[in-house]
Design an enzyme around this catalytic site. Structure first.
Site, PDB file in Angstrom:
ATOM      1  N   ARG A 188       0.862  -1.176   0.000  1.00 33.51           N
ATOM      2  CA  ARG A 188       0.000   0.000   0.000  1.00 33.51           C
ATOM      3  C   ARG A 188       0.898   1.226   0.000  1.00 33.51           C
ATOM      4  O   ARG A 188       1.996   1.193   0.593  1.00 33.51           O
ATOM      5  CB  ARG A 188      -0.896   0.033   1.251  1.00 33.51           C
ATOM      6  CG  ARG A 188      -2.103  -0.869   1.208  1.00 33.51           C
ATOM      7  CD  ARG A 188      -3.166  -0.410   0.209  1.00 33.51           C
ATOM      8  NE  ARG A 188      -4.363  -1.206   0.234  1.00 33.51           N
ATOM      9  CZ  ARG A 188      -4.615  -2.262  -0.558  1.00 33.51           C
ATOM     10  NH1 ARG A 188      -3.724  -2.644  -1.452  1.00 33.51           N
ATOM     11  NH2 ARG A 188      -5.763  -2.900  -0.475  1.00 33.51           N
ATOM     12  N   GLU A 246      -4.053   7.369  -3.974  1.00 30.06           N
ATOM     13  CA  GLU A 246      -4.648   6.828  -5.212  1.00 30.06           C
ATOM     14  C   GLU A 246      -6.056   7.374  -5.391  1.00 30.06           C
ATOM     15  O   GLU A 246      -6.779   7.527  -4.399  1.00 30.06           O
ATOM     16  CB  GLU A 246      -4.683   5.303  -5.136  1.00 30.06           C
ATOM     17  CG  GLU A 246      -3.302   4.692  -5.129  1.00 30.06           C
ATOM     18  CD  GLU A 246      -3.341   3.169  -5.036  1.00 30.06           C
ATOM     19  OE1 GLU A 246      -4.395   2.557  -5.278  1.00 30.06           O
ATOM     20  OE2 GLU A 246      -2.279   2.601  -4.731  1.00 30.06           O
ATOM     21  N   HIS A 280      -1.651   0.208  -9.608  1.00 27.30           N
ATOM     22  CA  HIS A 280      -2.272  -0.764  -8.686  1.00 27.30           C
ATOM     23  C   HIS A 280      -2.818  -1.991  -9.438  1.00 27.30           C
ATOM     24  O   HIS A 280      -4.037  -2.189  -9.517  1.00 27.30           O
ATOM     25  CB  HIS A 280      -3.377  -0.075  -7.875  1.00 27.30           C
ATOM     26  CG  HIS A 280      -3.694  -0.791  -6.589  1.00 27.30           C
ATOM     27  ND1 HIS A 280      -4.082  -0.148  -5.444  1.00 27.30           N
ATOM     28  CD2 HIS A 280      -3.683  -2.118  -6.266  1.00 27.30           C
ATOM     29  CE1 HIS A 280      -4.299  -1.020  -4.479  1.00 27.30           C
ATOM     30  NE2 HIS A 280      -4.061  -2.232  -4.965  1.00 27.30           N
TER      31      HIS A 280
END
Ligand code: DGY
Length: 324
Positions: A240, A269, A287
């Site tokens: 992450r 994000e 991602h």
């Protein structure tokens, strides 16, 4: 009456078809990102909400949930976007989809490692822009993977899957984790445990982040720890964005304090700091760890099983509990 299941995002077609057979379902046909108002409206009306990493389900959203909301059946393994304590205190079950995206995420970690160390993205950019003139004995030189020290932070399922691939590439596997693996697993992976993360970082040629994002791992790669990395070392993040101090990472990359970074995840994000795009020593993808048809269908299957298990009166196996 069948329970009302609201999906915040578009899921694979056969998963949605099955959902429609089993439950009353509200789909998100155009796959837009739910606004906060839409999320609140959804938790007020749904019996079960199926969110993803793109939905911030914080205490306020959970606080506005209707009496009917029984479950947050997350499509994805990471649940850092959900306030687990708030859900637990409201008696709302939270489930996730572990196991089925392990191999694909490990593949992306190795892809990033290969791309940044062998400079394949840089090479592709040169080729596509018509700048490549000739093969050169000293051109586009990257670094060999074989023999390098890889330090894995977070040796759960994904960390171990990265380790087994890394071993095949001839990397020496090291790891830091809350708990040490059993001897047989360490032997199989050829992995060396470091209790001290700081000490491990100073000795590694590549660091791979594979821990979940929790209050304990937020910015685990802090400015200070990035400063401990060797000048020729690379950082790979498929975990992450918030497990790294992104601002400090950018400075380290700009000032060539480290050799490069391979990134799949970002702090804010879908907004990505534009400086990453201008740095030659960065490989950045959006991602994509679990982005295979197979993984996404398997994730949907697990969501279905989790919901059906709860609706049938049982405790779903993939229940996530808050650490109180
Ligand atoms: C996961 O499953 O956690 C992926 O990162 C997508 O959310």
């Amino acid at each position: 009456m069948k329970p009302l299941v609201i999906l915040t995002r578009k899921l694979p077609e056969n998963v949605e078809e099955r959902m429609k057979k089993l439950f009353r379902v509200e789909l998100n046909a155009d796959d837009h990102l739910f606004s906060r108002e839409e999320l609140i409206d959804a938790v007020q009306r749904a019996d079960i909400l199926v969110p993803t990493v793109t939905d911030k389900i914080d205490a306020q959203v959970i606080g506005s949930a209707g009496e009917n909301l029984r479950m947050l059946a997350n499509f994805g393994v990471g649940v850092d976007h959900i306030d687990l304590k708030a859900a637990q205190s409201r008696g709302i079950t939270v489930t996730n989809t572990p196991g089925v995206l392990t191999e694909d995420t490990a593949d992306i970690a190795i892809t990033l490692m290969l791309s940044i160390m062998r400079r394949t993205n840089e090479g592709e950019r040169e080729l596509r822009s018509g700048k490549w003139e000739k093969w050169a004995p000293t051109g586009m030189l990257g670094r060999q993977l074989r023999g390098k020290n890889l330090g894995i932070i977070g040796m759960g399922r994904i960390g171990q899957a990265v380790a087994s691939r890394a071993k095949v590439f001839g990397l020496e596997v090291h790891y830091h984790n809350r708990s040490q693996l059993d001897g047989a697993s360490e032997k199989e992976l050829g992995a060396t445990y470091w209790r001290s993360l700081d000490q491990m970082i100073t000795q590694m040629d590549v660091i791979s982040l594979n821990c979940p994002s929790t209050p304990d791992t937020q910015k685990i790669m802090s400015k200070r720890r990035i400063g401990l990395m060797q000048k020729h070392a690379y950082l790979i993040n498929t975990a992450r964005g918030d497990v790294v101090d992104e601002a400090a990472l950018i400075v380290a990359l700009e000032e060539k304090h480290i050799a490069g970074a391979g990134l799949d995840v970002y702090e804010n994000e879908p907004h990505v700091d534009e400086r990453f795009f201008t740095l030659e020593n960065v490989v950045a993808v959006p991602h994509m760890g679990s982005a295979t048809e197979e993984a996404r269908i398997a994730m949907g299957e697990l969501v279905l099983i989790n919901i059906k298990t709860l609706v049938d009166g049982h405790s779903p196996r993939n229940r996530v509990l808050a650490r109180l």
